[in-house]
Design an enzyme around this catalytic site. Sequence first.
Site, PDB file in Angstrom:
ATOM      1  N   GLN A 166     -11.477   7.486  -5.821  1.00 10.69           N
ATOM      2  CA  GLN A 166     -12.028   8.045  -4.586  1.00 10.69           C
ATOM      3  C   GLN A 166     -13.435   8.576  -4.855  1.00 10.69           C
ATOM      4  O   GLN A 166     -14.043   8.223  -5.851  1.00 10.69           O
ATOM      5  CB  GLN A 166     -11.102   9.144  -4.054  1.00 10.69           C
ATOM      6  CG  GLN A 166      -9.792   8.615  -3.471  1.00 10.69           C
ATOM      7  CD  GLN A 166     -10.008   7.829  -2.196  1.00 10.69           C
ATOM      8  OE1 GLN A 166     -11.020   7.985  -1.497  1.00 10.69           O
ATOM      9  NE2 GLN A 166      -9.056   6.954  -1.870  1.00 10.69           N
ATOM     10  N   ASP A 197       0.856  -1.175   0.000  1.00 21.16           N
ATOM     11  CA  ASP A 197       0.000   0.000   0.000  1.00 21.16           C
ATOM     12  C   ASP A 197       0.900   1.235   0.000  1.00 21.16           C
ATOM     13  O   ASP A 197       2.023   1.198   0.479  1.00 21.16           O
ATOM     14  CB  ASP A 197      -0.923  -0.017   1.216  1.00 21.16           C
ATOM     15  CG  ASP A 197      -2.050   0.994   1.071  1.00 21.16           C
ATOM     16  OD1 ASP A 197      -2.188   1.564  -0.022  1.00 21.16           O
ATOM     17  OD2 ASP A 197      -2.787   1.207   2.050  1.00 21.16           O
ATOM     18  N   SER A 198       0.364   2.316  -0.528  1.00 20.12           N
ATOM     19  CA  SER A 198       1.219   3.470  -0.824  1.00 20.12           C
ATOM     20  C   SER A 198       1.470   4.397   0.353  1.00 20.12           C
ATOM     21  O   SER A 198       2.340   5.251   0.292  1.00 20.12           O
ATOM     22  CB  SER A 198       0.559   4.287  -1.931  1.00 20.12           C
ATOM     23  OG  SER A 198      -0.680   4.789  -1.461  1.00 20.12           O
ATOM     24  N   GLY A 199       0.685   4.252   1.402  1.00 15.79           N
ATOM     25  CA  GLY A 199       0.764   5.222   2.494  1.00 15.79           C
ATOM     26  C   GLY A 199      -0.359   6.233   2.428  1.00 15.79           C
ATOM     27  O   GLY A 199      -0.530   7.044   3.331  1.00 15.79           O
ATOM     28  N   GLY A 200      -1.155   6.148   1.354  1.00 19.47           N
ATOM     29  CA  GLY A 200      -2.288   7.067   1.226  1.00 19.47           C
ATOM     30  C   GLY A 200      -3.261   6.943   2.386  1.00 19.47           C
ATOM     31  O   GLY A 200      -3.790   7.947   2.869  1.00 19.47           O
ATOM     32  N   PHE A 201      -3.470   5.733   2.821  1.00 20.65           N
ATOM     33  CA  PHE A 201      -4.437   5.545   3.911  1.00 20.65           C
ATOM     34  C   PHE A 201      -3.936   6.183   5.202  1.00 20.65           C
ATOM     35  O   PHE A 201      -4.735   6.656   6.018  1.00 20.65           O
ATOM     36  CB  PHE A 201      -4.710   4.057   4.140  1.00 20.65           C
ATOM     37  CG  PHE A 201      -5.809   3.820   5.150  1.00 20.65           C
ATOM     38  CD1 PHE A 201      -7.124   4.080   4.832  1.00 20.65           C
ATOM     39  CD2 PHE A 201      -5.518   3.345   6.419  1.00 20.65           C
ATOM     40  CE1 PHE A 201      -8.140   3.886   5.759  1.00 20.65           C
ATOM     41  CE2 PHE A 201      -6.520   3.132   7.348  1.00 20.65           C
ATOM     42  CZ  PHE A 201      -7.834   3.400   7.021  1.00 20.65           C
ATOM     43  N   ASP A 257      -8.506  -6.586   0.909  1.00 20.38           N
ATOM     44  CA  ASP A 257      -7.622  -6.816   2.042  1.00 20.38           C
ATOM     45  C   ASP A 257      -8.370  -6.307   3.248  1.00 20.38           C
ATOM     46  O   ASP A 257      -9.245  -5.448   3.127  1.00 20.38           O
ATOM     47  CB  ASP A 257      -6.317  -6.033   1.902  1.00 20.38           C
ATOM     48  CG  ASP A 257      -6.536  -4.564   2.175  1.00 20.38           C
ATOM     49  OD1 ASP A 257      -7.098  -3.889   1.298  1.00 20.38           O
ATOM     50  OD2 ASP A 257      -6.201  -4.097   3.276  1.00 20.38           O
ATOM     51  N   GLY A 311     -11.234   4.673  -0.029  1.00 22.39           N
ATOM     52  CA  GLY A 311     -12.115   5.607   0.661  1.00 22.39           C
ATOM     53  C   GLY A 311     -13.432   5.025   1.119  1.00 22.39           C
ATOM     54  O   GLY A 311     -14.322   5.757   1.528  1.00 22.39           O
TER      55      GLY A 311
END
Length: 442
Positions: free
Chosen positions: A165, A60-64, A242, A192
């Site tokens: 999103q 995961d990119s770190g966006g969350f 996930d 989102g």
Amino acid sequence: MPVGTRGAVKGLHPCEVKNTGAQIILGNTYHLHLQPGEDTIKNLGGLHDFTRWDGPILTDSGGFQVFSLAHIRKITEEGVTFKDPRNGDLISLTPEKAMRIQLDLGGDIIMAFDDVVSLDEAGKKRTEEAVQRTHRWLERCVTEFKRLTKDMQDSERPLLFGIAQGGLNRELRAKSIEFVQSCDVDGVAIGGLSVGETREEMHDMLEYLAPLYDPDKAHYLMGVGDPIDFRFAIEHGIDMVDCVMATRNARHGTAWIHKPCTCTNKTGKAGLSGASRAISDSSSLRGSRTVREVPLARTSQKNFATSTECKTCGGGDKKINLNNQQFTEDATVIDPECDCTTCKVPHHTCLNGAELRSATPVASSTSSLVRSSTTSQMPEPPGITEQSSSGHCFRCGEALTGFSRGFLRHQFKVNESLAGSLVSIHNIRYLNRIAEQYYALR
RNA sequence: GUGCCUGUAGCUUAGUAGGUUAAAGCGUCGGGUUGUGGCUCCGAAGAUCGAGGGUUCAAGUCCCUUCAGGCACC
């Protein structure tokens, strides 16, 4: 996809993860960047060699974390700055940096850097802004990804997924899906959701989006879910999910169990939702169109579709809290239907031997999408026996008796981490069994 | 035998010069958890303040007696 944020599915040996039938696990850019850092992981051979997980890995990119660590971050058009919670140092993530870090980590699927909004008033106000920014960031991700991978062979290049999103706004969601699908990405993620909305709101959105999916791309619903949401997502065109619930809940003592629907309504319309019901009678859908092409129709009874619980007999996905007193002297396993190594474990000499190799068929719906970049050797896990479903060892005929609820409750009560590990195995297997059942219906 | 100390929820304790409905942590019980910061978060039950008597408008708190445990001395 079981979640292994910091490079490990908490409490589990990779063999145990593999033995649940899981085909791919997650790692997280934000956490691994902070500690130990992508350079260290790269120097130790990349995520696969580092973690000894020889299957595919999605990072995961770190966006969350932009969303979940809202109290310590600041968003600008360039990217996001976080405060390192350990020492207060400022660290930044940008679309380009997220690509670089993920490529250094060496996962098989990497995620675009996105801007996730909350559903409170402040979040709602900037939903459109976040969608637009997510799109601009995606373009920057694609550009940087292409630049960094231009010399790579096709077989070593990871896949890039874009993220759509739009909060709970249908118009924005549709635009976002359309935009991401038009980009040069290998898969499309729905981001989102599962951020505090009601189950019905999420299901309504999934139902709305299902017809919009490009069947040539994989669709990944991020962060979902429990068994009920998982079934609903599959029934509405989602290929990958996930969720931390399987493992987090497990560590907190909650296990999923399936109570069979005993209703034999003559109309054939038991209380379960479309595909859930079909699983009980899998021949009814065998040979029909693929799940992704045609999201299975919901029954007219909305309540049934949004929950797999049968209103008549109470059957469906249930959960139990193993900390509860009622399990103190419960000799039964978590779920007698389950074939996981927590519910069905040989407790005799057969435990020791290669004969116990897993014979459980494993679905491979995503394997064609994913090129595992590792050649590391993982020993075959001590697996589920061929006849585990009959409850007896195929070799010596002795009964397979898993860990009792009473044992698990005791271990939770004395704070023994084995309990969380054993229930994690069960919960992950529970979701994978659902996935395998749907896969068999294609 | 004499002197001193200590008795408050299952456990460990807080309760200040007597003053609202005796507080906390742990434990117990129940619930929550959706792209994992947190073996975590939320809630509930649980105490005739060792017992009895007295002083006071009012006692966990002051006085007397008594019981239990501990320490010191004979």
